[in-house]
Design a protein around this motif. Structure first.
Motif, PDB file in Angstrom:
ATOM      1  N   ALA A  86       0.882  -1.256  -0.116  1.00  0.00           N
ATOM      2  CA  ALA A  86      -0.035  -0.157  -0.056  1.00  0.00           C
ATOM      3  C   ALA A  86       0.987   1.142  -0.037  1.00  0.00           C
ATOM      4  CB  ALA A  86      -0.921  -0.055   1.320  1.00  0.00           C
ATOM      5  N   ALA A  87       2.045   1.089   0.731  1.00  0.00           N
ATOM      6  CA  ALA A  87       2.790   2.378   0.898  1.00  0.00           C
ATOM      7  C   ALA A  87       3.427   2.761  -0.645  1.00  0.00           C
ATOM      8  CB  ALA A  87       4.040   2.198   1.786  1.00  0.00           C
ATOM      9  N   TRP A  88       3.828   1.730  -1.393  1.00  0.00           N
ATOM     10  CA  TRP A  88       4.228   1.879  -2.721  1.00  0.00           C
ATOM     11  C   TRP A  88       3.178   2.532  -3.701  1.00  0.00           C
ATOM     12  CZ3 TRP A  88       8.681   2.776  -4.941  1.00  0.00           C
ATOM     13  CH2 TRP A  88       8.836   2.880  -6.260  1.00  0.00           C
ATOM     14  N   LEU A  89       1.856   1.986  -3.428  1.00  0.00           N
ATOM     15  CA  LEU A  89       1.063   2.585  -4.512  1.00  0.00           C
ATOM     16  C   LEU A  89       0.542   3.922  -3.738  1.00  0.00           C
ATOM     17  CD1 LEU A  89      -1.426  -0.692  -4.535  1.00  0.00           C
ATOM     18  CD2 LEU A  89       0.382  -0.159  -6.019  1.00  0.00           C
ATOM     19  N   LEU A  90       0.682   4.257  -2.814  1.00  0.00           N
ATOM     20  CA  LEU A  90       0.120   5.665  -2.345  1.00  0.00           C
ATOM     21  C   LEU A  90       1.202   6.481  -2.568  1.00  0.00           C
ATOM     22  CD1 LEU A  90      -1.464   4.760   1.105  1.00  0.00           C
ATOM     23  CD2 LEU A  90      -2.544   5.574  -1.002  1.00  0.00           C
ATOM     24  N   ALA A  91       2.408   6.050  -2.811  1.00  0.00           N
ATOM     25  CA  ALA A  91       3.535   6.888  -3.021  1.00  0.00           C
ATOM     26  C   ALA A  91       3.217   7.611  -4.491  1.00  0.00           C
ATOM     27  CB  ALA A  91       4.880   6.330  -3.176  1.00  0.00           C
ATOM     28  N   ALA A  92       2.526   7.086  -5.493  1.00  0.00           N
ATOM     29  CA  ALA A  92       2.184   7.676  -6.561  1.00  0.00           C
ATOM     30  C   ALA A  92       1.237   8.747  -6.517  1.00  0.00           C
ATOM     31  CB  ALA A  92       1.668   6.428  -7.424  1.00  0.00           C
ATOM     32  N   VAL A  93       0.553   8.956  -5.473  1.00  0.00           N
ATOM     33  CA  VAL A  93      -0.313  10.021  -5.128  1.00  0.00           C
ATOM     34  C   VAL A  93       0.088  10.904  -3.919  1.00  0.00           C
ATOM     35  CG1 VAL A  93      -2.337   8.806  -6.198  1.00  0.00           C
ATOM     36  CG2 VAL A  93      -1.986   8.691  -3.819  1.00  0.00           C
ATOM     37  N   THR A  94       1.397  10.983  -3.755  1.00  0.00           N
ATOM     38  CA  THR A  94       2.151  11.751  -2.688  1.00  0.00           C
ATOM     39  C   THR A  94       3.154  12.804  -3.132  1.00  0.00           C
ATOM     40  OG1 THR A  94       1.649  10.019  -1.051  1.00  0.00           O
ATOM     41  CG2 THR A  94       2.971  11.735  -0.425  1.00  0.00           C
ATOM     42  N   GLY A  95       2.894  13.848  -3.092  1.00  0.00           N
ATOM     43  CA  GLY A  95       3.658  15.041  -3.603  1.00  0.00           C
ATOM     44  C   GLY A  95       5.068  15.172  -2.895  1.00  0.00           C
ATOM     45  N   PHE A  96       6.188  15.171  -3.837  1.00  0.00           N
ATOM     46  CA  PHE A  96       7.487  15.502  -3.148  1.00  0.00           C
ATOM     47  C   PHE A  96       7.556  16.464  -2.260  1.00  0.00           C
ATOM     48  CE2 PHE A  96      11.607  17.444  -3.214  1.00  0.00           C
ATOM     49  CZ  PHE A  96      12.667  16.432  -2.889  1.00  0.00           C
ATOM     50  N   GLY A  97       7.020  17.708  -2.583  1.00  0.00           N
ATOM     51  CA  GLY A  97       6.937  18.829  -1.884  1.00  0.00           C
ATOM     52  C   GLY A  97       6.369  18.557  -0.445  1.00  0.00           C
ATOM     53  N   GLU A  98       5.037  17.756  -0.237  1.00  0.00           N
ATOM     54  CA  GLU A  98       4.518  17.629   0.634  1.00  0.00           C
ATOM     55  C   GLU A  98       5.237  16.807   2.052  1.00  0.00           C
ATOM     56  OE1 GLU A  98      -0.139  16.481  -0.319  1.00  0.00           O
ATOM     57  OE2 GLU A  98       1.344  15.118  -1.247  1.00  0.00           O
ATOM     58  N   LEU A  99       6.188  16.027   1.363  1.00  0.00           N
ATOM     59  CA  LEU A  99       6.834  15.128   2.129  1.00  0.00           C
ATOM     60  C   LEU A  99       8.042  16.183   2.590  1.00  0.00           C
ATOM     61  CD1 LEU A  99       7.180  11.824   0.220  1.00  0.00           C
ATOM     62  CD2 LEU A  99       5.994  12.313   2.402  1.00  0.00           C
ATOM     63  N   ARG A 100       8.608  17.004   1.694  1.00  0.00           N
ATOM     64  CA  ARG A 100       9.694  17.803   2.193  1.00  0.00           C
ATOM     65  C   ARG A 100       9.291  18.910   3.340  1.00  0.00           C
ATOM     66  NH1 ARG A 100      12.423  20.803  -2.473  1.00  0.00           N
ATOM     67  NH2 ARG A 100      10.638  21.654  -2.586  1.00  0.00           N
ATOM     68  N   ARG A 101       7.887  18.940   3.176  1.00  0.00           N
ATOM     69  CA  ARG A 101       7.536  19.986   4.408  1.00  0.00           C
ATOM     70  C   ARG A 101       7.305  19.403   5.789  1.00  0.00           C
ATOM     71  NH1 ARG A 101       4.557  22.069   0.051  1.00  0.00           N
ATOM     72  NH2 ARG A 101       2.650  20.729   0.213  1.00  0.00           N
ATOM     73  N   MET A 102       7.096  17.879   5.825  1.00  0.00           N
ATOM     74  CA  MET A 102       7.074  17.360   7.276  1.00  0.00           C
ATOM     75  C   MET A 102       8.118  17.835   8.274  1.00  0.00           C
ATOM     76  SD  MET A 102       4.387  15.390   6.773  1.00  0.00           S
ATOM     77  CE  MET A 102       3.819  16.856   5.505  1.00  0.00           C
ATOM     78  N   THR A 103       7.677  18.251   9.581  1.00  0.00           N
ATOM     79  CA  THR A 103       8.681  18.903  10.380  1.00  0.00           C
ATOM     80  C   THR A 103       9.531  17.589  10.963  1.00  0.00           C
ATOM     81  OG1 THR A 103       7.144  18.921  12.030  1.00  0.00           O
ATOM     82  CG2 THR A 103       7.320  20.777  10.843  1.00  0.00           C
ATOM     83  N   GLN A 104       8.747  16.460  11.237  1.00  0.00           N
ATOM     84  CA  GLN A 104       9.576  15.462  11.866  1.00  0.00           C
ATOM     85  C   GLN A 104      10.735  14.912  10.960  1.00  0.00           C
ATOM     86  OE1 GLN A 104       7.935  12.092  13.539  1.00  0.00           O
ATOM     87  NE2 GLN A 104       6.829  13.350  15.280  1.00  0.00           N
ATOM     88  N   PHE A 105      10.657  14.916   9.753  1.00  0.00           N
ATOM     89  CA  PHE A 105      11.609  14.604   8.938  1.00  0.00           C
ATOM     90  C   PHE A 105      12.922  15.501   8.995  1.00  0.00           C
ATOM     91  CE2 PHE A 105      13.807  15.239   4.703  1.00  0.00           C
ATOM     92  CZ  PHE A 105      14.566  14.136   4.555  1.00  0.00           C
ATOM     93  N   LYS A 106      12.429  16.919   9.246  1.00  0.00           N
ATOM     94  CA  LYS A 106      13.429  17.765   9.218  1.00  0.00           C
ATOM     95  C   LYS A 106      14.350  17.539  10.487  1.00  0.00           C
ATOM     96  CE  LYS A 106      10.895  21.238   6.658  1.00  0.00           C
ATOM     97  NZ  LYS A 106      10.148  22.693   6.773  1.00  0.00           N
ATOM     98  N   ASP A 107      13.531  17.371  11.692  1.00  0.00           N
ATOM     99  CA  ASP A 107      14.158  17.331  13.025  1.00  0.00           C
ATOM    100  C   ASP A 107      15.093  15.911  12.817  1.00  0.00           C
ATOM    101  OD1 ASP A 107      12.850  19.619  13.660  1.00  0.00           O
ATOM    102  OD2 ASP A 107      11.246  18.351  14.644  1.00  0.00           O
ATOM    103  N   LYS A 108      14.588  14.862  12.493  1.00  0.00           N
ATOM    104  CA  LYS A 108      15.330  13.581  12.431  1.00  0.00           C
ATOM    105  C   LYS A 108      16.470  13.657  11.598  1.00  0.00           C
ATOM    106  CE  LYS A 108      11.553  10.487  14.147  1.00  0.00           C
ATOM    107  NZ  LYS A 108      10.824   9.466  13.962  1.00  0.00           N
ATOM    108  N   SER A 109      16.473  14.157  10.179  1.00  0.00           N
ATOM    109  CA  SER A 109      17.579  14.212   9.472  1.00  0.00           C
ATOM    110  C   SER A 109      18.528  15.079  10.012  1.00  0.00           C
ATOM    111  CB  SER A 109      16.974  14.652   8.009  1.00  0.00           C
ATOM    112  OG  SER A 109      16.479  16.164   8.119  1.00  0.00           O
TER     113      SER A 109
END
Length: 349
Positions: free
Chosen positions: A95-118
């Motif tokens: 399901a994660a691979w299929l949903l990746a097709a409808v998830t924007g790169f920009g949306e993921l880049r805005r996730m604050t937890q990714f910024k903090d953990k990275s």
């Protein structure tokens, strides 16, 4: 599609990382046990999420079983709720691979937890970046109505809703849009030694955190050593973070409202109050610790419960996954037995 049942479907995923402490109980475990009263509950040990940062394989195996045992020990009933390990149900990764097709790169880049953990890791994996997509798949597979979740995951749940709405608009109605259920006041338990900081497995000192498996004498020592101020009033206030924290801990341990705790200890002083907090926490955690230790000692029983849970989870998730493949235009494997054509005299190409 969507499950049209009137029964409320509940899903929450918990990472198997680190020893669980009183803050985890307040903001997580007690909420899971209470939420299962509201409907059909699924609680998932999200081991796939744990590999998005560097990890020790042996520790992951042990932590996965530790967390499963703690879920049961803190009140999740295997007869009423489904508890399972994420990697035991392959629909999650699909399901994660299929949903990746409808998830924007920009949306993921805005996730604050990714910024903090990275920022905290030298090596940043692609899995850490796409973590919220896997989380969306976890939730949406079960046609979830309600997600008991920490406030720090609010942004991820909003992304889940956006991704579900986009999939529905592009491929046809498929998912419900889940709602979050967030912890109420008192859920945020602070460090006993540094009460301005949240109690944490990784950053709190040994004396700053009460582990759910701590024996009574250790709990007493930690609570009695908790940092307070020079006053005597047992009340919550911004300039009294230590006492405010102990009031919240007492409220969680006894089931009272914080205001009731303040009224009960009006004029009592800190010594008696700390002692009573320690005994209340011991009273709450002792049966939890004993049940947990029993389950970890009986690995066969724990693995049986997890296998049963995975079976129910697969059965529930499969219709949604099949609908996703179908609506996205995939050719699915034939249900006919391989070679059936040869049995009727057909020749292979």
């Amino acid at each position: 599609m969507g499950d049209n049942s009137e029964t409320v479907r509940i899903f929450s995923g918990i990472q198997p990382t680190g020893a669980k402490h009183f803050g985890n109980y307040s903001g997580g475990f007690r909420q899971y046990a209470a939420t299962q009263e509201q409907g059909d509950a699924f609680f998932c040990v999200v081991d796939l999420h744990s590999i998005t940062v560097e990890h020790d394989p042996h520790e992951l195996r042990e932590a996965t079983l530790d967390l499963a045992a703690m879920l049961f020990a803190t009140g999740v009933d295997p007869e009423r709720s489904t508890v399972f390990v994420q990697s035991h149900v392959t629909a999650h990764a699909e399901a994660a691979w299929l949903l990746a097709a409808v998830t924007g790169f920009g949306e993921l880049r805005r996730m604050t937890q990714f910024k903090d953990k990275s920022e905290a890791h030298e090596f940043v994996s692609a899995g850490l970046f796409t973590y919220p997509v896997l989380m969306a798949g976890d939730i949406l597979l079960y046609q979830t109505d309600l997600v008991p979740i920490g406030d720090d995951q609010r942004q991820h749940l909003e992304l889940t809703r956006d991704v579900a709405a986009r999939f529905n608009a592009r491929f046809g109605p498929t998912f419900k849009l889940p709602q979050g259920q967030y912890p109420k006041a008192g859920a945020r338990i602070m460090d006993l030694q540094e009460p301005e900081k949240k109690m944490s497995t990784s950053t709190s000192s040994e004396m700053g955190k009460v582990l759910l498996v701590d024996p009574p004498d250790v709990i007493r020592k930690k609570v009695m050593s908790a940092v307070t101020d020079t006053g005597r009033e047992v009340r919550r206030a911004q300039d009294k973070p230590g006492i405010s924290n102990l009031v919240d801990i007492m409220a969680v341990a006894t089931g009272e409202e914080p205001q009731q705790v303040e009224e009960r200890y009006d004029g009592a002083g800190y010594g008696r109050f700390k002692s009573d907090v320690a005994e209340a926490v011991i009273g709450l955690l002792t049966p939890i610790r004993e049940r947990y230790q029993h389950l970890r000692a009986e690995s066969g029983e724990l693995e049986r419960l997890l296998a049963e849970g995975a079976g129910r989870a697969r059965q529930t998730a499969e219709p949604t996954l099949a609908a996703m493949y179908d609506r996205m235009g995939f050719v699915r494997p034939s249900t006919r037995a391989a070679g059936a054509g040869l049995a009727t005299g057909s020749r292979p190409l």
